[in-house]
Design a protein around this motif. Sequence first.
Motif, mmCIF file in Angstrom:
data_model
loop_
_atom_site.group_PDB
_atom_site.id
_atom_site.type_symbol
_atom_site.label_atom_id
_atom_site.label_comp_id
_atom_site.label_asym_id
_atom_site.label_seq_id
_atom_site.Cartn_x
_atom_site.Cartn_y
_atom_site.Cartn_z
ATOM 1 N N GLY A 48 -9.782 11.492 -2.715
ATOM 2 C CA GLY A 48 -9.882 10.130 -2.401
ATOM 3 C C GLY A 48 -8.554 9.286 -2.484
ATOM 4 O O GLY A 48 -8.378 8.266 -1.604
ATOM 5 N N MET A 49 -7.605 9.792 -3.126
ATOM 6 C CA MET A 49 -6.207 9.134 -3.235
ATOM 7 C C MET A 49 -5.334 9.783 -2.036
ATOM 8 O O MET A 49 -4.211 9.429 -2.238
ATOM 9 C CB MET A 49 -5.620 9.558 -4.481
ATOM 10 N N LEU A 50 -5.647 10.693 -1.040
ATOM 11 C CA LEU A 50 -4.847 11.130 -0.159
ATOM 12 C C LEU A 50 -4.770 9.977 0.945
ATOM 13 O O LEU A 50 -5.753 10.097 1.808
ATOM 14 C CB LEU A 50 -5.221 12.369 0.585
ATOM 15 N N TYR A 51 -3.967 9.017 0.676
ATOM 16 C CA TYR A 51 -4.199 7.758 1.483
ATOM 17 C C TYR A 51 -3.684 7.796 3.038
ATOM 18 O O TYR A 51 -2.861 6.670 2.952
ATOM 19 C CB TYR A 51 -3.799 6.620 0.642
ATOM 20 N N PHE A 52 -3.547 8.778 3.540
ATOM 21 C CA PHE A 52 -2.891 8.934 4.877
ATOM 22 C C PHE A 52 -3.339 7.584 5.774
ATOM 23 O O PHE A 52 -4.445 7.067 5.720
ATOM 24 C CB PHE A 52 -3.063 10.250 5.688
ATOM 25 N N ASP A 53 -2.164 7.433 6.754
ATOM 26 C CA ASP A 53 -2.682 6.473 7.646
ATOM 27 C C ASP A 53 -4.015 6.744 8.489
ATOM 28 O O ASP A 53 -4.408 5.717 8.847
ATOM 29 C CB ASP A 53 -1.500 5.957 8.624
ATOM 30 N N ALA A 54 -3.881 8.117 8.671
ATOM 31 C CA ALA A 54 -5.344 8.435 9.322
ATOM 32 C C ALA A 54 -5.640 9.884 9.005
ATOM 33 O O ALA A 54 -4.845 10.654 8.642
ATOM 34 C CB ALA A 54 -5.075 8.570 10.798
ATOM 35 N N TRP A 88 0.663 -1.313 -0.111
ATOM 36 C CA TRP A 88 -0.065 0.085 -0.091
ATOM 37 C C TRP A 88 0.797 1.216 -0.104
ATOM 38 O O TRP A 88 0.448 2.219 -0.640
ATOM 39 C CB TRP A 88 -0.852 -0.037 1.205
ATOM 40 N N SER A 89 2.114 1.312 0.719
ATOM 41 C CA SER A 89 2.812 2.365 0.816
ATOM 42 C C SER A 89 3.506 2.755 -0.556
ATOM 43 O O SER A 89 4.215 3.625 -0.440
ATOM 44 C CB SER A 89 3.937 2.130 1.840
ATOM 45 N N GLN A 90 3.193 1.980 -1.541
ATOM 46 C CA GLN A 90 3.951 2.124 -2.760
ATOM 47 C C GLN A 90 3.023 3.464 -3.445
ATOM 48 O O GLN A 90 3.576 4.097 -4.577
ATOM 49 C CB GLN A 90 3.912 1.119 -3.910
ATOM 50 N N TRP A 91 1.800 3.541 -3.054
ATOM 51 C CA TRP A 91 1.218 4.939 -3.733
ATOM 52 C C TRP A 91 1.599 6.131 -3.199
ATOM 53 O O TRP A 91 2.151 6.096 -1.993
ATOM 54 C CB TRP A 91 -0.319 4.615 -2.898
ATOM 55 N N PRO A 92 1.373 6.817 -3.853
ATOM 56 C CA PRO A 92 1.835 8.601 -3.242
ATOM 57 C C PRO A 92 0.920 8.682 -2.188
ATOM 58 O O PRO A 92 -0.310 8.186 -2.144
ATOM 59 C CB PRO A 92 1.688 9.321 -4.369
ATOM 60 N N ALA A 93 1.242 9.787 -1.391
ATOM 61 C CA ALA A 93 0.287 10.432 -0.328
ATOM 62 C C ALA A 93 -0.410 9.229 0.666
ATOM 63 O O ALA A 93 -1.349 9.272 1.060
ATOM 64 C CB ALA A 93 -0.674 11.055 -1.025
#
Length: 266
Positions: free
Chosen positions: A212-218, A177-182
């Motif tokens: 929706g692609m701001l995939y922060f952990d929280a 999952w961390s391969q995505w930006p943001a």
Amino acid sequence: MGVRTFGVEEELLLIEASSLQPMPVGQYLVDHHRQPAATGHRLAVEFQQEQLEVTHPPCTTLSEQLDTIRAGRALADAAAREVGGRAVAVATAPVPVDTHLVPEHRFEQIAARGAITARHQLTGGFHVHVQTDSREEGVAILDRMRMWLPVLLALSSNSPYWNGTDTGFHSYRYQLWSQWPATGPTDVFGSTHAYDRHCEQLLASGVPLDAGMLYFDARLSDHQPTVEIRVTDVCWDPEHAAVLATLIRALVETSARRWRAGHPPA
């Protein structure tokens, strides 16, 4: 605020019942179960056809959350059984699989940008939404519970295998999952203005397709008054999932109390 409500979203893997191979039927199942269940659960597509998302109604207690998670998983599994499949709570596919993208325009845009990263994304997360009083409180909570996010990931870890390999990670989902930006953890924001400015700058870069692609952990939810904790793997055992969700709510409440008492982020 009284007792904070909290709800979860679980991303499940769809497998063929006899071979245990991932099964690309997510869109078909959602098309045939579009109406929310009487319990308030809803089935939704995820990025790949081999996945199914279950959205659970909000709860107020641990026992209610456990019942809700069991009911949601039973609903998804019953739908999968109709086509000879099962819905299972594992965060990566242990066996090699050629993924099949859900044919939605947004997903197609993301896949075009992500290339091999998108093809590897068959991951099952456990997202917990916890009620907040305001966006200001939400940002204060994010700032104060960020130090606990790695612990939550460790407690939830349920993805050591991927592509037929023992990866050596307890949560290989998080590596993929961390391969995505943001993605990943965020710095202390200090205010809603700083949070919004950070999001605006990322979107202005043109790298994330949309918010929706701001995939922060929280992060703050953009469609309901909650903080959304996204760092965790989907848990195999529903009891573990319910306890984890309840622990997350407790961390949210503790962080809010520390903010109101004037304690700065650690």
